[in-house]
Design an enzyme around this catalytic site. Structure first.
Site, PDB file in Angstrom:
ATOM      1  N   LYS A  48      31.305  75.230  47.454  1.00 45.67           N
ATOM      2  CA  LYS A  48      30.775  76.261  48.354  1.00 45.67           C
ATOM      3  C   LYS A  48      30.898  75.923  49.844  1.00 45.67           C
ATOM      4  CE  LYS A  48      30.271  79.075  46.297  1.00 45.67           C
ATOM      5  NZ  LYS A  48      31.513  79.626  45.664  1.00 45.67           N
ATOM      6  N   HIS A 108      36.809  69.085  43.809  1.00 40.96           N
ATOM      7  CA  HIS A 108      35.473  68.873  44.387  1.00 40.96           C
ATOM      8  C   HIS A 108      35.028  67.426  44.137  1.00 40.96           C
ATOM      9  CE1 HIS A 108      34.967  73.057  45.293  1.00 40.96           C
ATOM     10  NE2 HIS A 108      34.825  73.473  44.062  1.00 40.96           N
ATOM     11  N   SER A 138      24.568  79.152  49.248  1.00 39.84           N
ATOM     12  CA  SER A 138      25.766  79.643  48.568  1.00 39.84           C
ATOM     13  C   SER A 138      25.833  79.112  47.124  1.00 39.84           C
ATOM     14  CB  SER A 138      26.996  79.200  49.364  1.00 39.84           C
ATOM     15  OG  SER A 138      28.161  79.724  48.814  1.00 39.84           O
TER      16      SER A 138
HETATM   17  P1  A3P Z   1      28.963  82.307  51.042  1.00 41.29           P
HETATM   18  O1  A3P Z   1      28.522  82.168  49.625  1.00 41.29           O
HETATM   19  O2  A3P Z   1      27.976  81.782  52.045  1.00 41.29           O
HETATM   20  O3  A3P Z   1      29.395  83.727  51.361  1.00 41.29           O
HETATM   21  P2  A3P Z   1      34.222  77.903  48.206  1.00 41.29           P
HETATM   22  O4  A3P Z   1      35.545  78.551  48.418  1.00 41.29           O
HETATM   23  O5  A3P Z   1      34.209  76.444  48.521  1.00 41.29           O
HETATM   24  O6  A3P Z   1      33.640  78.229  46.875  1.00 41.29           O
HETATM   25  O7  A3P Z   1      33.241  78.498  49.290  1.00 41.29           O
HETATM   26  C1  A3P Z   1      32.827  79.834  49.249  1.00 41.29           C
HETATM   27  C2  A3P Z   1      32.115  80.153  50.531  1.00 41.29           C
HETATM   28  O8  A3P Z   1      33.083  80.209  51.593  1.00 41.29           O
HETATM   29  C3  A3P Z   1      31.442  81.510  50.470  1.00 41.29           C
HETATM   30  O9  A3P Z   1      30.245  81.392  51.244  1.00 41.29           O
HETATM   31  C4  A3P Z   1      32.472  82.393  51.141  1.00 41.29           C
HETATM   32  O10 A3P Z   1      31.939  83.583  51.693  1.00 41.29           O
HETATM   33  C5  A3P Z   1      32.988  81.477  52.235  1.00 41.29           C
HETATM   34  N1  A3P Z   1      34.323  81.899  52.699  1.00 41.29           N
HETATM   35  C6  A3P Z   1      35.409  82.140  51.960  1.00 41.29           C
HETATM   36  N2  A3P Z   1      36.416  82.613  52.725  1.00 41.29           N
HETATM   37  C7  A3P Z   1      35.937  82.677  54.000  1.00 41.29           C
HETATM   38  C8  A3P Z   1      36.492  83.103  55.243  1.00 41.29           C
HETATM   39  N3  A3P Z   1      37.720  83.579  55.317  1.00 41.29           N
HETATM   40  N4  A3P Z   1      35.703  83.021  56.340  1.00 41.29           N
HETATM   41  C9  A3P Z   1      34.451  82.550  56.245  1.00 41.29           C
HETATM   42  N5  A3P Z   1      33.864  82.145  55.104  1.00 41.29           N
HETATM   43  C10 A3P Z   1      34.601  82.211  53.984  1.00 41.29           C
HETATM   44  C1  EST Z   2      33.593  75.724  39.921  1.00 34.69           C
HETATM   45  C2  EST Z   2      33.750  75.480  41.273  1.00 34.69           C
HETATM   46  C3  EST Z   2      34.591  76.278  42.006  1.00 34.69           C
HETATM   47  O1  EST Z   2      34.830  75.992  43.296  1.00 34.69           O
HETATM   48  C4  EST Z   2      35.239  77.361  41.445  1.00 34.69           C
HETATM   49  C5  EST Z   2      35.075  77.618  40.099  1.00 34.69           C
HETATM   50  C6  EST Z   2      35.753  78.809  39.537  1.00 34.69           C
HETATM   51  C7  EST Z   2      35.958  78.723  38.073  1.00 34.69           C
HETATM   52  C8  EST Z   2      34.721  78.260  37.353  1.00 34.69           C
HETATM   53  C9  EST Z   2      34.215  76.919  37.842  1.00 34.69           C
HETATM   54  C10 EST Z   2      34.246  76.777  39.332  1.00 34.69           C
HETATM   55  C11 EST Z   2      33.005  76.429  37.128  1.00 34.69           C
HETATM   56  C12 EST Z   2      33.228  76.340  35.605  1.00 34.69           C
HETATM   57  C13 EST Z   2      33.854  77.607  35.075  1.00 34.69           C
HETATM   58  C14 EST Z   2      35.021  78.078  35.873  1.00 34.69           C
HETATM   59  C15 EST Z   2      35.498  79.296  35.075  1.00 34.69           C
HETATM   60  C16 EST Z   2      35.215  78.868  33.601  1.00 34.69           C
HETATM   61  C17 EST Z   2      34.475  77.559  33.698  1.00 34.69           C
HETATM   62  O2  EST Z   2      33.614  77.365  32.627  1.00 34.69           O
HETATM   63  C18 EST Z   2      32.781  78.671  35.054  1.00 34.69           C
END
Ligand code: A3P
Ligand code: EST
Length: 286
Positions: A48, A108, A138
């Site tokens: 996140k 990650h 998030s």
């Molecule tokens: P929020 O849940 O606060 O909206 P990851 O890609 O590591 O899962 O992170 C997701 C987070 O990055 C989300 O935060 C998402 O909205 C934010 N994010 C993704 N693309 C973005 C962008 N282009 N500009 C700013 N934030 C972005």
């Molecule tokens: C975990 C972290 C992340 O940045 C993205 C995703 C997307 C896909 C997700 C996964 C995750 C967590 C574990 C899962 C997966 C889809 C199936 C799996 O079980 C939910």
């Protein structure tokens, strides 16, 4: 054992001290044995922290600003998620093994858990750090929308677990600190989400230089426009709507939620806040 404890035990697992999804843990031997290639680029983050944002930027750089080429496939196919495994549906390692070089790899994992081949091959790596408060919020919504997580309970209950590192990938603080220490190597670029928010052009140019390329005005402009929050939220190849509801239910919460951190802290404070994080990491690691 109460029901929340048994749900944690059912969905998560501790692999050599790292809390991770059960399905990922079953695949751990393959993760450890993964063979990186010297021209792999690794994108590492705590969940996140803006992984998808920096991934789209890097892919556009690799594709020389060709937006249409990026839109040919979803982000989780273009940039496989190394340790991701779900019985029939997701297999990051398999995707990577079948992929032509140069590959961009998402993870990650804390550096201690990264397959050793990434260090042996001296791969370039980008680490993106986001402030802990926004990550916690998030991650809470992510727990609600992705059924692979145990029920996070109320937000205060979740924060307690998050601060104790009792969530997938463990403690945010340890993760950031370990990668910060690693980033003394010139092969690792350490970025901040808040810096990207404050001056995206500057950070994009930094990434282009790190990848050994030239930041033409046109390329930078294309990247800035194509990777804005709104563009990525509306783009089906970056907003994760391609993942079925059973795995990621965006009716519960969208993957890209709202621009909370864009409103608070205000920009005058934002600078200070950002420097505060850097200072804190420097102090504690020094
Ligand atoms: P929020 O849940 O606060 O909206 P990851 O890609 O590591 O899962 O992170 C997701 C987070 O990055 C989300 O935060 C998402 O909205 C934010 N994010 C993704 N693309 C973005 C962008 N282009 N500009 C700013 N934030 C972005
Ligand atoms: C975990 C972290 C992340 O940045 C993205 C995703 C997307 C896909 C997700 C996964 C995750 C967590 C574990 C899962 C997966 C889809 C199936 C799996 O079980 C939910």
């Amino acid at each position: 054992m109460d029901s929340s404890k048994s749900e944690y035990a059912e969905k998560l697992c501790n692999v050599r001290g790292l809390i991770i999804y059960k399905d990922f843990a079953k695949n751990w031997d393959n993760v450890e044995a993964f063979q990186a290639r010297p021209d792999d680029l690794l994108i590492a983050t705590y969940p996140k922290s803006g992984t998808t944002w920096v991934s789209e930027i890097v892919d556009l750089i690799y594709k020389e600003g060709n937006v249409e080429k990026c839109k040919e496939d979803v982000i989780f196919n273009r940039i496989p998620f190394l340790e991701c495994k779900n019985e029939e549906h997701f297999d990051g390692i398999k995707q990577l093994e079948n992929m032509a070089s140069p590959r961009i790899v998402k993870t990650h994992l804390p550096p201690e858990y990264l397959p050793v081949s990434f260090w042996e091959k001296n791969c370039k790596m980008i680490y993106l750090c986001r402030n802990v408060k926004d990550v916690a919020v998030s991650y809470y919504y992510f727990h609600l929308m992705v059924p692979a997580h145990p029920n996070p309970g109320t937000f205060p209950e979740f924060v307690e677990k998050f601060m104790n590192g009792e969530v997938p990938y463990g403690s945010w603080y340890k993760h950031v600190k370990s990668w910060w220490e690693k980033s003394k190597s010139p092969n690792i670029l350490f970025l901040f989400y808040e810096d990207m928010h404050e001056d995206i052009r500057k950070e994009v140019i930094k990434v282009i230089h790190f990848l050994g390329r030239e930041p033409s005005e046109e390329l930078v402009e294309t990247i800035v426009n194509h990777t804005s929050f709104q563009e990525m939220k509306n783009n089906p190849t970056t907003n994760y709507t391609a993942i079925p509801d059973e795995f990621m239910n965006q009716k519960v919460s969208p993957f890209m939620r709202k621009v909370l951190s864009y409103i608070w802290p205000p920009s005058s404070l934002s600078n200070q806040f950002c420097r505060g994080i850097k200072h804190c990491i420097q102090l504690r690691s020094g």
